[in-house]
Design an enzyme around this catalytic site. Sequence first.
Site, PDB file in Angstrom:
ATOM      1  N   LYS A 260       0.838  -1.196   0.000  1.00 37.03           N
ATOM      2  CA  LYS A 260       0.000   0.000   0.000  1.00 37.03           C
ATOM      3  C   LYS A 260       0.878   1.253   0.000  1.00 37.03           C
ATOM      4  CE  LYS A 260      -3.841  -1.886   2.772  1.00 37.03           C
ATOM      5  NZ  LYS A 260      -4.922  -1.655   1.785  1.00 37.03           N
ATOM      6  N   ARG A 339     -10.326 -11.406   2.118  1.00 39.45           N
ATOM      7  CA  ARG A 339     -11.245 -12.421   1.578  1.00 39.45           C
ATOM      8  C   ARG A 339     -10.613 -13.817   1.623  1.00 39.45           C
ATOM      9  NH1 ARG A 339     -11.604  -9.062  -3.890  1.00 39.45           N
ATOM     10  NH2 ARG A 339     -11.214  -7.436  -2.354  1.00 39.45           N
TER      11      ARG A 339
HETATM   12  N1  BES Z   1      -8.065  -3.768   4.566  1.00 38.04           N
HETATM   13  C1  BES Z   1      -8.185  -3.355   3.224  1.00 38.04           C
HETATM   14  C2  BES Z   1      -9.441  -2.554   2.951  1.00 38.04           C
HETATM   15  C3  BES Z   1      -9.472  -1.166   3.529  1.00 38.04           C
HETATM   16  C4  BES Z   1      -8.847  -0.120   2.892  1.00 38.04           C
HETATM   17  C5  BES Z   1     -10.226  -0.911   4.662  1.00 38.04           C
HETATM   18  C6  BES Z   1      -8.929   1.164   3.409  1.00 38.04           C
HETATM   19  C7  BES Z   1     -10.314   0.369   5.169  1.00 38.04           C
HETATM   20  C8  BES Z   1      -9.666   1.408   4.538  1.00 38.04           C
HETATM   21  C9  BES Z   1      -8.215  -4.577   2.297  1.00 38.04           C
HETATM   22  O1  BES Z   1      -7.446  -5.635   2.704  1.00 38.04           O
HETATM   23  C10 BES Z   1      -7.699  -4.125   0.968  1.00 38.04           C
HETATM   24  O2  BES Z   1      -6.557  -3.761   0.909  1.00 38.04           O
HETATM   25  N2  BES Z   1      -8.537  -4.182  -0.048  1.00 38.04           N
HETATM   26  C11 BES Z   1      -8.156  -3.753  -1.355  1.00 38.04           C
HETATM   27  C12 BES Z   1      -8.695  -4.739  -2.352  1.00 38.04           C
HETATM   28  C13 BES Z   1      -8.189  -4.522  -3.750  1.00 38.04           C
HETATM   29  C14 BES Z   1      -6.715  -4.803  -3.830  1.00 38.04           C
HETATM   30  C15 BES Z   1      -8.966  -5.418  -4.698  1.00 38.04           C
HETATM   31  C16 BES Z   1      -8.735  -2.365  -1.592  1.00 38.04           C
HETATM   32  O3  BES Z   1      -9.861  -2.120  -1.186  1.00 38.04           O
HETATM   33  O4  BES Z   1      -8.023  -1.524  -2.139  1.00 38.04           O
HETATM   34 MN    MN Z   2      -5.441  -5.420   2.023  1.00 36.94          MN
END
Ligand code: BES
Ligand code: MN
Length: 484
Positions: A260, A339
């Site tokens: 990230k 997931r």
């Molecule tokens: N934990 C994150 C989702 C998240 C992001 C929650 C920001 C709260 C605030 C999750 O694991 C994630 O990174 N999801 C990705 C999925 C994508 C790579 C398909 C996302 O939402 O960017």
């Molecule tokens: Mn994630």
Amino acid sequence: MKLRLVNTSIFDQRLPALVLFCHEKERLDVPVLFRNLLRRLSRKEFSGADKQLLLLHSTATHLLLVGLGKTAELTPEKTRRATGLAVKRLATLGITEAAIVLAPDQLPHAVEAAILASYKFTKYKSPNDNHAALKTLTICLPKNADLAAAKAVVARTQAITNAANYARDIANLPANIVYPEVLADHARRLAEECNLTCTILDKSALETGGFGGILAVGSGSARDPRLIVLEYHGTPDPNAKPIALVGKALTFDSGGISIKPSDKMDEMKFDKSGGCAVLGAMRAIAALQLPLHVIGIIGAAENMPSATSYRPGDIVTSYKGTDKRAVTIEVLNTDAEGRIVLGDAIAYARERHPQAIIDLATLTGACVIALGSFAAGLLGNNEPLQEKLRASGERTGERLWPLPLWQEYKDKIKSDIADIKNTGGREGGVSTAAAFLAKYVGDIPWAHLDIAGTAWTTEERPYLAKGATGFGVRLLLDLLQNWK
Ligand code: BES
Ligand code: MN
Ligand code: ZN
């Protein structure tokens, strides 16, 4: 906070602060001393509008007037907000004892807001006397109120709200302090205190069992993953089908190899909030001795980039379960890890033949974009269950809003080389993430709550401080208290 219930007038209480709710454009019945003060106030200074606060003081006491808006428009959430604002104001004044007037139907909402608003995550702050919180709140009910019934309501509300604060306390802890093993210790301690059964699968047990999803997500971290299982038996029938509560607990989500951006990455300590909500719910369920059979299942892992991490392109096999339904996953993005963890956890839940599965997860950034922090996403395969959850959300102020789970979203996660892939692209991200989970649920009644936008708050709210909100605990308890 200590709560005292009385059915005498607030003006008979000799306390440093008295809190009165006021409705817009309605007269207040106060003793002469304050009446004279009030008479000099213009409507501009205080009209009783929603969220208005006015502090008056005589030599003996403070009088805190709190606007509730128009009588006809009063809602439980307005009572919560007004109470929260009042309790926080008293805390900043350093007042530790106060009284408040409540109508019986406001009682649970005001009590929960008072307890939630008094919560602060202070564990790592040096002691500071300026930060006294309200210690005793005297609640003045009408003369003819049934105090015994009110006491029972307060006890129930306290049990639930303290459990929400307990969930906040763990969710607020940073990732250097809470990692999967530590989360499992918290669960074990909770089980001892509340008489729950607790099973922890550590790394070697996960390997033996074939939990390929949790293991893959946790493989980059020096902190091994865990599957945490808590069980509460409150039914006389030992064969009663359980309700499964499943929580995502990424003690930290860096994104892994698909790392990230560093901006706001600190907030990913909250990626364990779904699991913390399950801990809180189990605590409250046990405290209230609900006549149900409930299993709490928490998938705990830390998602880190390293030489041992899982990678984009990897194919991972999830937990098969006794029904031998292996699912293979093509990993396209290691940041879509929640997931994968939940897949294993849901497969484990499925083995227990639950009457329903409810999962809570900070699953997608897309949900934050869609709904902001005002509602969690609600998806699933069972309308009646979703409708019940919606109603609980409205009652508790932990609101849910439905999003679709059509076949088209399921098609988007089909893989050329495995059963499914772990992302369906940016579009419709909440629904494709839920479609992934659906693969593990089969036809068991199931609801998925995407709490990414509601699990923590970066701004102060009327009855919630910055940080973890405990979202889900009060919601689930409302649902389960009204089950069947
Ligand atoms: N934990 C994150 C989702 C998240 C992001 C929650 C920001 C709260 C605030 C999750 O694991 C994630 O990174 N999801 C990705 C999925 C994508 C790579 C398909 C996302 O939402 O960017
Ligand atoms: Mn994630
Ligand atoms: Zn995550």
